[in-house]
Design a protein around this motif. Structure first.
Motif, PDB file in Angstrom:
ATOM      1  N   THR A 176     -13.236  -5.749  -8.083  1.00  0.00           N
ATOM      2  CA  THR A 176     -12.064  -6.598  -7.901  1.00  0.00           C
ATOM      3  C   THR A 176     -11.237  -6.491  -9.163  1.00  0.00           C
ATOM      4  N   HIS A 177      -9.972  -6.165  -9.011  1.00  0.00           N
ATOM      5  CA  HIS A 177      -9.145  -5.940 -10.198  1.00  0.00           C
ATOM      6  C   HIS A 177      -7.701  -6.341  -9.924  1.00  0.00           C
ATOM      7  N   LYS A 178      -6.962  -6.497 -11.018  1.00  0.00           N
ATOM      8  CA  LYS A 178      -5.546  -6.813 -10.915  1.00  0.00           C
ATOM      9  C   LYS A 178      -4.747  -5.520 -10.859  1.00  0.00           C
ATOM     10  N   THR A 179      -3.697  -5.534 -10.047  1.00  0.00           N
ATOM     11  CA  THR A 179      -2.866  -4.348  -9.913  1.00  0.00           C
ATOM     12  C   THR A 179      -1.500  -4.766  -9.403  1.00  0.00           C
ATOM     13  N   ILE A 180      -0.633  -3.816  -9.169  1.00  0.00           N
ATOM     14  CA  ILE A 180       0.655  -4.084  -8.538  1.00  0.00           C
ATOM     15  C   ILE A 180       0.703  -3.301  -7.230  1.00  0.00           C
ATOM     16  N   VAL A 181       1.606  -3.686  -6.345  1.00  0.00           N
ATOM     17  CA  VAL A 181       1.689  -3.080  -5.023  1.00  0.00           C
ATOM     18  C   VAL A 181       1.821  -1.563  -5.119  1.00  0.00           C
ATOM     19  N   HIS A 182       2.720  -1.090  -5.976  1.00  0.00           N
ATOM     20  CA  HIS A 182       2.943   0.349  -6.109  1.00  0.00           C
ATOM     21  C   HIS A 182       1.656   1.081  -6.448  1.00  0.00           C
ATOM     22  N   ASP A 183       0.950   0.627  -7.475  1.00  0.00           N
ATOM     23  CA  ASP A 183      -0.259   1.324  -7.915  1.00  0.00           C
ATOM     24  C   ASP A 183      -1.360   1.257  -6.866  1.00  0.00           C
ATOM     25  N   PHE A 184      -1.448   0.135  -6.173  1.00  0.00           N
ATOM     26  CA  PHE A 184      -2.455   0.013  -5.114  1.00  0.00           C
ATOM     27  C   PHE A 184      -2.186   1.012  -3.996  1.00  0.00           C
ATOM     28  N   LEU A 185      -0.922   1.131  -3.578  1.00  0.00           N
ATOM     29  CA  LEU A 185      -0.576   2.032  -2.483  1.00  0.00           C
ATOM     30  C   LEU A 185      -0.775   3.493  -2.852  1.00  0.00           C
ATOM     31  N   MET A 186      -0.540   3.846  -4.116  1.00  0.00           N
ATOM     32  CA  MET A 186      -0.683   5.225  -4.542  1.00  0.00           C
ATOM     33  C   MET A 186      -2.102   5.559  -4.970  1.00  0.00           C
ATOM     34  N   GLY A 187      -2.980   4.568  -5.025  1.00  0.00           N
ATOM     35  CA  GLY A 187      -4.358   4.792  -5.431  1.00  0.00           C
ATOM     36  C   GLY A 187      -5.256   5.129  -4.267  1.00  0.00           C
ATOM     37  N   PRO A 188      -6.558   5.253  -4.533  1.00  0.00           N
ATOM     38  CA  PRO A 188      -7.527   5.618  -3.490  1.00  0.00           C
ATOM     39  C   PRO A 188      -7.885   4.432  -2.606  1.00  0.00           C
ATOM     40  N   ALA A 189      -6.915   3.983  -1.835  1.00  0.00           N
ATOM     41  CA  ALA A 189      -7.153   2.831  -0.951  1.00  0.00           C
ATOM     42  C   ALA A 189      -7.709   3.321   0.378  1.00  0.00           C
ATOM     43  N   SER A 190      -7.522   2.555   1.440  1.00  0.00           N
ATOM     44  CA  SER A 190      -8.132   2.902   2.718  1.00  0.00           C
ATOM     45  C   SER A 190      -7.082   3.349   3.729  1.00  0.00           C
ATOM     46  N   THR A 191      -7.196   2.919   4.969  1.00  0.00           N
ATOM     47  CA  THR A 191      -6.250   3.344   6.001  1.00  0.00           C
ATOM     48  C   THR A 191      -4.896   2.686   5.770  1.00  0.00           C
ATOM     49  N   ASN A 192      -3.877   3.214   6.453  1.00  0.00           N
ATOM     50  CA  ASN A 192      -2.537   2.649   6.308  1.00  0.00           C
ATOM     51  C   ASN A 192      -2.490   1.187   6.734  1.00  0.00           C
ATOM     52  N   ALA A 193      -3.159   0.861   7.826  1.00  0.00           N
ATOM     53  CA  ALA A 193      -3.175  -0.519   8.306  1.00  0.00           C
ATOM     54  C   ALA A 193      -3.856  -1.431   7.290  1.00  0.00           C
ATOM     55  N   GLN A 194      -4.943  -0.967   6.701  1.00  0.00           N
ATOM     56  CA  GLN A 194      -5.646  -1.768   5.701  1.00  0.00           C
ATOM     57  C   GLN A 194      -4.835  -1.903   4.420  1.00  0.00           C
ATOM     58  N   LYS A 195      -4.142  -0.825   4.048  1.00  0.00           N
ATOM     59  CA  LYS A 195      -3.268  -0.887   2.880  1.00  0.00           C
ATOM     60  C   LYS A 195      -2.197  -1.962   3.071  1.00  0.00           C
ATOM     61  N   ALA A 196      -1.527  -1.899   4.235  1.00  0.00           N
ATOM     62  CA  ALA A 196      -0.456  -2.849   4.515  1.00  0.00           C
ATOM     63  C   ALA A 196      -0.986  -4.279   4.567  1.00  0.00           C
ATOM     64  N   LYS A 197      -2.171  -4.462   5.131  1.00  0.00           N
ATOM     65  CA  LYS A 197      -2.766  -5.796   5.208  1.00  0.00           C
ATOM     66  C   LYS A 197      -3.007  -6.368   3.821  1.00  0.00           C
ATOM     67  N   THR A 198      -3.519  -5.533   2.919  1.00  0.00           N
ATOM     68  CA  THR A 198      -3.758  -5.977   1.549  1.00  0.00           C
ATOM     69  C   THR A 198      -2.449  -6.274   0.843  1.00  0.00           C
ATOM     70  N   VAL A 199      -1.451  -5.409   1.037  1.00  0.00           N
ATOM     71  CA  VAL A 199      -0.139  -5.639   0.424  1.00  0.00           C
ATOM     72  C   VAL A 199       0.467  -6.938   0.943  1.00  0.00           C
TER      73      VAL A 199
END
Length: 273
Positions: free
Chosen positions: A187-210
């Motif tokens: 669990t870490h602090k980040t910004i939307v841009h860095d989270f989206l460009m990082g090793p996240a999961s599916t597009n739907a999961q990315k959007a849900k987290t954002v």
């Protein structure tokens, strides 16, 4: 230190390592002998999409068993790590996100992901159609669903992509909204841009987290819809690891990732002056 704690930490770190190794990060450094034979690591995997509606099989390594049928994976993002020649045909080593679906497939059944240069668009309607239909814009569509009645502006999108917004006011850079996210065991602090460009999961999961990150800062769907009603426009540009151009052969050794765009992701709202 307590032996059980040591064992727990060891298992946790091992699990984290396995988890992170399954996340493809597209820096695209291939080792190519020629256009037909090349390799890359998981972290350099080229992004492809399914390019057939017919039966098209993913095989095991010995080509003795059909593992999956591509026609059932029309909207899957594929990661290609190897190209080789078998019986005078070119095949790819292919896997989906996380590697649950993987194997070997004839190269003609998939096509490289290519994002269009935003400066090639001249009208809002053309850009909107691209966002709504192009396979490379799946993440854009997922993000835009966070904003009811989003009023998308090509001009604002271009300026945001170039990181130079000049003729807008009350600019809210949603890409810079900060928050706390959990990825794997971390669990870490980040910004939307860095989270989206990082090793996240599916597009739907990315959007849900954002969506959760934005809501935590007061930018709920209701708030964003209200801003749209007040005359705000949306500027968005997402290059989700896709190429910017591809040569005639379509193989990674010919794909270009050079771009005049300064930002690989822009997501802002603003009012025109």
């Amino acid at each position: 230190m307590n032996k059980k704690i040591v064992q727990f930490l060891s298992i946790g770190l091992l699990t984290l390592g396995i988890s992170l190794s399954a996340y493809p990060v597209t820096s695209h450094a291939w080792t190519a002998v020629n256009k037909d034979t090349w390799t890359s690591g998981k972290a350099d995997a080229a992004i492809y999409y399914t390019d057939t509606n017919k039966n098209a099989y993913i095989w095991n390594s010995r080509f003795t068993k059909k593992l999956h049928n591509l026609k059932n994976y029309q909207y899957t993002t594929w990661y290609i790590t190897r190209s080789f020649v078998r019986k005078n045909s070119v095949y790819y080593a292919i896997s989906n996100y996380g590697g649950k679906v993987k194997g070997y497939v004839w190269h003609g059944y998939v096509t490289p992901a290519v994002v269009k240069n935003i400066n090639s668009f001249n009208r809002d309607s053309d850009y909107l159609n691209y966002l709504n239909t192009d396979k490379s814009q799946k993440l854009s569509r997922a993000l835009l669903r966070l904003i009811p009645n989003a009023n998308i502006s090509l001009n604002l999108s271009k300026q945001a992509a170039m990181n130079k917004i000049t003729n807008y006011q009350s600019v809210i850079d949603l890409g810079k909204v900060s928050g706390t996210v959990t990825e794997g065991l971390i669990t870490h602090k980040t910004i939307v841009h860095d989270f989206l460009m990082g090793p996240a999961s599916t597009n739907a999961q990315k959007a849900k987290t954002v969506g959760k990150m934005l809501a935590a800062k007061g930018y709920t769907s209701r708030k964003l819809a209200s801003l749209m009603n007040q005359g705000y426009q949306v500027g968005i540009y997402v290059n989700d690891g896709a190429a910017t151009s591809v040569g005639k052969s379509g193989y990674p050794s010919t794909i270009s990732f050079k771009s005049s765009i300064q930002n690989n992701m822009a997501f802002v709202i603003a009012k025109q002056k």
